[in-house]
Design a protein around this motif. Structure first.
Motif, PDB file in Angstrom:
ATOM      1  N   THR A  10       0.852  -1.193   0.000  1.00  0.00           N
ATOM      2  CA  THR A  10       0.000   0.000   0.000  1.00  0.00           C
ATOM      3  C   THR A  10       0.880   1.233   0.000  1.00  0.00           C
ATOM      4  OG1 THR A  10      -0.060   0.149   2.408  1.00  0.00           O
ATOM      5  CG2 THR A  10      -1.747  -1.202   1.367  1.00  0.00           C
ATOM      6  N   ASN A  14       3.933   5.152  -6.631  1.00  0.00           N
ATOM      7  CA  ASN A  14       3.752   3.994  -7.500  1.00  0.00           C
ATOM      8  C   ASN A  14       4.298   2.767  -6.785  1.00  0.00           C
ATOM      9  OD1 ASN A  14       2.549   5.411  -9.650  1.00  0.00           O
ATOM     10  ND2 ASN A  14       4.561   6.168 -10.278  1.00  0.00           N
ATOM     11  N   SER A  93      -4.468  15.043  -6.689  1.00  0.00           N
ATOM     12  CA  SER A  93      -4.042  15.842  -5.541  1.00  0.00           C
ATOM     13  C   SER A  93      -3.679  14.960  -4.354  1.00  0.00           C
ATOM     14  CB  SER A  93      -5.149  16.817  -5.146  1.00  0.00           C
ATOM     15  OG  SER A  93      -5.394  17.723  -6.198  1.00  0.00           O
TER      16      SER A  93
ATOM     17  N   GLU B  66      10.360  -8.437  -0.356  1.00  0.00           N
ATOM     18  CA  GLU B  66      10.355  -6.977  -0.440  1.00  0.00           C
ATOM     19  C   GLU B  66       9.235  -6.440  -1.322  1.00  0.00           C
ATOM     20  OE1 GLU B  66      14.996  -5.755   0.223  1.00  0.00           O
ATOM     21  OE2 GLU B  66      14.377  -6.253  -1.834  1.00  0.00           O
ATOM     22  N   ALA B  67       8.793  -5.240  -0.976  1.00  0.00           N
ATOM     23  CA  ALA B  67       7.870  -4.462  -1.804  1.00  0.00           C
ATOM     24  C   ALA B  67       8.308  -3.013  -1.734  1.00  0.00           C
ATOM     25  CB  ALA B  67       6.435  -4.604  -1.316  1.00  0.00           C
ATOM     26  N   SER B  68       7.982  -2.251  -2.785  1.00  0.00           N
ATOM     27  CA  SER B  68       8.520  -0.898  -2.889  1.00  0.00           C
ATOM     28  C   SER B  68       7.458   0.116  -3.281  1.00  0.00           C
ATOM     29  CB  SER B  68       9.636  -0.847  -3.956  1.00  0.00           C
ATOM     30  OG  SER B  68      10.648  -1.769  -3.678  1.00  0.00           O
ATOM     31  N   GLY B  69       7.750   1.381  -2.952  1.00  0.00           N
ATOM     32  CA  GLY B  69       6.983   2.518  -3.449  1.00  0.00           C
ATOM     33  C   GLY B  69       7.951   3.546  -4.001  1.00  0.00           C
ATOM     34  N   SER B  70       7.579   4.211  -5.086  1.00  0.00           N
ATOM     35  CA  SER B  70       8.439   5.262  -5.637  1.00  0.00           C
ATOM     36  C   SER B  70       7.707   6.598  -5.554  1.00  0.00           C
ATOM     37  CB  SER B  70       8.842   4.937  -7.070  1.00  0.00           C
ATOM     38  OG  SER B  70       7.710   4.844  -7.904  1.00  0.00           O
ATOM     39  N   TYR B  71       8.465   7.646  -5.220  1.00  0.00           N
ATOM     40  CA  TYR B  71       7.891   8.949  -4.879  1.00  0.00           C
ATOM     41  C   TYR B  71       8.635  10.033  -5.654  1.00  0.00           C
ATOM     42  CZ  TYR B  71       6.362   5.841  -1.226  1.00  0.00           C
ATOM     43  OH  TYR B  71       5.840   4.754  -0.569  1.00  0.00           O
ATOM     44  N   PRO B  77       0.274  19.947  -4.512  1.00  0.00           N
ATOM     45  CA  PRO B  77      -0.473  20.149  -3.262  1.00  0.00           C
ATOM     46  C   PRO B  77      -1.550  19.076  -3.094  1.00  0.00           C
ATOM     47  CG  PRO B  77      -0.235  22.212  -4.450  1.00  0.00           C
ATOM     48  CD  PRO B  77       0.230  21.134  -5.376  1.00  0.00           C
ATOM     49  N   GLY B  78      -1.652  18.565  -1.886  1.00  0.00           N
ATOM     50  CA  GLY B  78      -2.683  17.577  -1.594  1.00  0.00           C
ATOM     51  C   GLY B  78      -3.966  18.250  -1.175  1.00  0.00           C
ATOM     52  N   LYS B  79      -4.922  17.469  -0.724  1.00  0.00           N
ATOM     53  CA  LYS B  79      -6.169  18.049  -0.225  1.00  0.00           C
ATOM     54  C   LYS B  79      -5.841  18.967   0.945  1.00  0.00           C
ATOM     55  CE  LYS B  79     -10.655  17.188   1.732  1.00  0.00           C
ATOM     56  NZ  LYS B  79     -10.401  18.105   2.865  1.00  0.00           N
ATOM     57  N   ASN B  85       1.984  14.034   3.289  1.00  0.00           N
ATOM     58  CA  ASN B  85       2.887  12.987   3.747  1.00  0.00           C
ATOM     59  C   ASN B  85       2.793  11.801   2.799  1.00  0.00           C
ATOM     60  OD1 ASN B  85       3.834  14.401   5.937  1.00  0.00           O
ATOM     61  ND2 ASN B  85       2.370  13.510   7.375  1.00  0.00           N
ATOM     62  N   GLN B  86       3.853  11.009   2.759  1.00  0.00           N
ATOM     63  CA  GLN B  86       3.903   9.847   1.878  1.00  0.00           C
ATOM     64  C   GLN B  86       3.886   8.571   2.728  1.00  0.00           C
ATOM     65  OE1 GLN B  86       3.788  10.403  -1.592  1.00  0.00           O
ATOM     66  NE2 GLN B  86       3.414  12.442  -0.766  1.00  0.00           N
ATOM     67  N   THR B  87       3.328   7.520   2.193  1.00  0.00           N
ATOM     68  CA  THR B  87       3.190   6.278   2.963  1.00  0.00           C
ATOM     69  C   THR B  87       3.608   5.068   2.137  1.00  0.00           C
ATOM     70  OG1 THR B  87       0.904   5.904   2.258  1.00  0.00           O
ATOM     71  CG2 THR B  87       1.236   7.225   4.256  1.00  0.00           C
ATOM     72  N   LEU B  88       3.955   4.005   2.857  1.00  0.00           N
ATOM     73  CA  LEU B  88       4.223   2.706   2.235  1.00  0.00           C
ATOM     74  C   LEU B  88       3.890   1.626   3.259  1.00  0.00           C
ATOM     75  CD1 LEU B  88       5.404   1.145  -0.229  1.00  0.00           C
ATOM     76  CD2 LEU B  88       7.609   1.188   0.958  1.00  0.00           C
ATOM     77  N   GLY B  89       3.224   0.578   2.834  1.00  0.00           N
ATOM     78  CA  GLY B  89       2.906  -0.538   3.721  1.00  0.00           C
ATOM     79  C   GLY B  89       3.111  -1.852   3.001  1.00  0.00           C
ATOM     80  N   PHE B  90       3.380  -2.906   3.750  1.00  0.00           N
ATOM     81  CA  PHE B  90       3.623  -4.224   3.134  1.00  0.00           C
ATOM     82  C   PHE B  90       3.106  -5.311   4.065  1.00  0.00           C
ATOM     83  CE2 PHE B  90       7.042  -7.474   1.716  1.00  0.00           C
ATOM     84  CZ  PHE B  90       6.208  -7.970   0.719  1.00  0.00           C
TER      85      PHE B  90
END
Lengths: 246, 122
Positions: A10, A14, A93, B66-71, B77-79, B85-90
């Motif tokens: 999650t 990407n 967004s 392993e699992a990945s996120g790319s940022y 701008p977010g809501k 903030n950025q998140t990653l979960g596995f």
């Protein structure tokens, strides 16, 4: 062998899953906030090692007095290739995404039934997914997703977690600076229509909620333990049936 | 939910793996999977694409799934208008006890990344 979750990633970026087993099904969900009144369906993510397709119809919900939109998408790749899968999602967004691998799934025509439902610009504390048509077979994977946004919002809308009968995959309760998100699944062992309801506590005017549900078929012969057990019991109690297995 | 780590990662340009975090018994719970999640401060990311990887070990840190996120920063701008903030979960589906969590990064330049790593049985 029945349906089982192999792995799930999650996040806001990407996403990449490694070590995917050939023939499994990949499910992607995306909940997004658009800073405009654009409610068209989220674009299908691209995969470096396969092809995803959309599994629900319908458009997202208007929120914040129609200055924003909240929208959820559910996508899948059947009969996945082995190895690494990196998905690139539509940019918005705010985004929360889930990429999950399930084993025990059909390797063709895996999507059975699906639907979505939305509420525009309303003061609400729940959102239904809508009700699917009757599933085609007993063993199926049910995926649900929610996107929830409003004008101001709260850092914690206080979701009812889990949704009754489901296992949560990705829960983000923040609709203050994010898109409130709920992604979950369950495995069923009987045919019937499917529906779910998301509930939360904190509410205000002009909330927009979009929820979806999709049912995916297990592989043929993929009976669950709950289905196998009565057959075993019958064999034990009835020597004529039991004799067939001696 | 248990916090495995709160602090900052000293991220370097290129690839780097960090000291594995031991997972104490009892967090995962019998018959449950372990879900590891990371929250990262969005304003910390340098321009370009940073990849973060979570590894889960069930053999004392010898091997990792392993699992990945790319940022890709800068983030729009977010809501609410701020930098999100950025998140990653596995999560791995099996219920074998996870013994260690390992984080890795692949970044375009050196920076300091505040993170919070949590784990919960699901």
């Amino acid at each position: 062998m029945g349906i089982a979750l192999a792995q799930s990633v999650t996040g806001t970026g990407n996403l990449t899953l490694n070590g995917v087993v050939s023939g499994n099904t990949l499910i992607a969900e995306q909940s997004s906030f658009r800073n405009s009144a654009t409610t068209t369906a989220i674009a299908v993510p691209t995969d470096t090692n396969g092809t995803f397709v959309g599994s629900i119809a319908g458009t997202g919900a208007l929120c914040a007095a129609s200055t924003g939109a909240s929208i959820v998408g559910v996508f899948y790749a059947v009969n996945a290739a082995s190895g690494t899968h990196t998905l690139t999602f539509e940019a918005n967004s705010s985004n929360n995404k889930t990429l999950s691998e399930f084993s025990g799934m059909a390797t063709a025509s895996v999507l059975d039934v699906s639907t979505s439902s939305k509420t525009d610009n309303s003061d609400i504390t729940s959102q239904v997914t809508g009700t699917t048509g009757t599933t085609a077979q007993a063993d199926e994977l049910i995926i649900i997703g929610l996107a929830l946004a409003t004008t101001v919002g709260s850092s914690d809308v206080t979701f009812t977690n889990p949704v009754s009968g489901f296992t949560s995959l990705n829960v983000v309760p923040n609709d203050l600076s994010d898109i409130a998100t709920f992604h979950a699944y369950k495995i069923v062992a009987a045919t019937g229509t499917q529906a779910a309801t998301f509930n939360w506590v904190v509410h205000e005017a002009n909330m927009g909620a979009h929820a979806a549900i999709a049912a995916f078929k297990a592989a043929a012969g993929g009976a669950t333990q709950a289905q196998i057990w009565p057959s075993i019991q019958q064999g034990i109690l009835n020597p004529m049936i039991g004799r067939r297995y001696v | 939910m248990s916090t495995l780590f709160t602090g900052s990662l000293s991220v370097v340009a290129g690839q780097k793996s960090y000291t594995p975090l031991p997972v104490s018994g009892g967090i995962q719970g019998l018959g449950k999977s372990l879900q590891v999640s990371i929250v990262m401060t969005g304003t910390a990311f340098p321009t370009g694409t940073t990849t973060l990887t979570i590894g889960l070990s069930t053999d004392g840190g010898a091997t990792y799934r392993e699992a990945s996120g790319s940022y890709t920063a800068p983030f729009p701008p977010g809501k609410g208008g701020g930098v999100p903030n950025q998140t990653l979960g596995f999560t791995v589906g099996d219920t074998t006890t996870v013994t260690h969590v390992r984080l890795s990064t692949d970044a375009p330049s050196t920076f300091t990344l505040p993170v919070t790593v949590t784990a919960v049985g699901v």
